[in-house]
Design an enzyme around this catalytic site. Structure first.
Site, PDB file in Angstrom:
ATOM      1  N   ILE A  63      41.423  46.820  45.081  1.00 52.60           N
ATOM      2  CA  ILE A  63      42.238  45.675  44.688  1.00 52.60           C
ATOM      3  C   ILE A  63      41.467  44.759  43.748  1.00 52.60           C
ATOM      4  O   ILE A  63      40.238  44.677  43.817  1.00 52.60           O
ATOM      5  CB  ILE A  63      42.722  44.911  45.941  1.00 52.60           C
ATOM      6  CG1 ILE A  63      43.888  43.965  45.624  1.00 52.60           C
ATOM      7  CG2 ILE A  63      41.572  44.171  46.622  1.00 52.60           C
ATOM      8  CD1 ILE A  63      44.629  43.492  46.855  1.00 52.60           C
ATOM      9  N   CYS A  64      42.198  44.115  42.844  1.00 51.17           N
ATOM     10  CA  CYS A  64      41.642  43.058  41.985  1.00 51.17           C
ATOM     11  C   CYS A  64      42.698  41.956  41.904  1.00 51.17           C
ATOM     12  O   CYS A  64      43.526  41.836  42.808  1.00 51.17           O
ATOM     13  CB  CYS A  64      41.250  43.597  40.608  1.00 51.17           C
ATOM     14  SG  CYS A  64      42.629  44.145  39.581  1.00 51.17           S
ATOM     15  N   HIS A  65      42.694  41.185  40.851  1.00 51.08           N
ATOM     16  CA  HIS A  65      43.669  40.092  40.755  1.00 51.08           C
ATOM     17  C   HIS A  65      45.074  40.607  40.477  1.00 51.08           C
ATOM     18  O   HIS A  65      46.019  40.285  41.195  1.00 51.08           O
ATOM     19  CB  HIS A  65      43.244  39.088  39.677  1.00 51.08           C
ATOM     20  CG  HIS A  65      44.242  37.988  39.487  1.00 51.08           C
ATOM     21  ND1 HIS A  65      44.394  36.982  40.409  1.00 51.08           N
ATOM     22  CD2 HIS A  65      45.148  37.764  38.511  1.00 51.08           C
ATOM     23  CE1 HIS A  65      45.371  36.172  39.993  1.00 51.08           C
ATOM     24  NE2 HIS A  65      45.839  36.628  38.846  1.00 51.08           N
TER      25      HIS A  65
END
Length: 111
Positions: A63-65
């Site tokens: 996951i990231c932004h």
């Protein structure tokens, strides 16, 4: 490079609750503003140097932004032999789907 599977945030939340290992590839300042409590922080630029810290026998949920950086990392992890999936929409989607987000934590499990 192999294609990376993407899953909706709802499915990612369920996978992490079941057996998945949540890898957050954002930077420290982003992490401090809000992250999933079960996440492990390894910023994108450090992942290839820290592959030995990522479990090889567990599904990896990346996951990231917004989902772009994590998609890039997911492709690299799959190429390296990991069972990895990308969270479509990143932390924005995670939070919108009801995923828990905590903030203000100065420490992460790995970084």
């Amino acid at each position: 490079m192999p294609e990376a599977a993407q899953i909706p945030a709802e499915d990612a939340i369920a996978l992490v609750a079941d057996s998945g290992w949540l890898l957050d590839v954002r930077e420290r300042d982003e992490w401090n503003r809000g992250h999933a409590p079960d996440a492990h922080l390894i910023p994108m630029g450090s992942v290839t140097d820290r592959l030995d810290e990522i479990p090889a026998d567990t599904p990896i949920v990346v996951i990231c932004h917004s989902g772009y950086r994590s998609w890039q990392v997911t492709k690299a992890l799959v190429a390296a032999g990991f069972d990895a999936v990308n969270v479509a929409g990143g932390m924005d989607a995670w939070q919108s789907a009801g995923g828990v987000v905590v903030s203000g934590s100065p420490d992460s499990p790995l970084d």
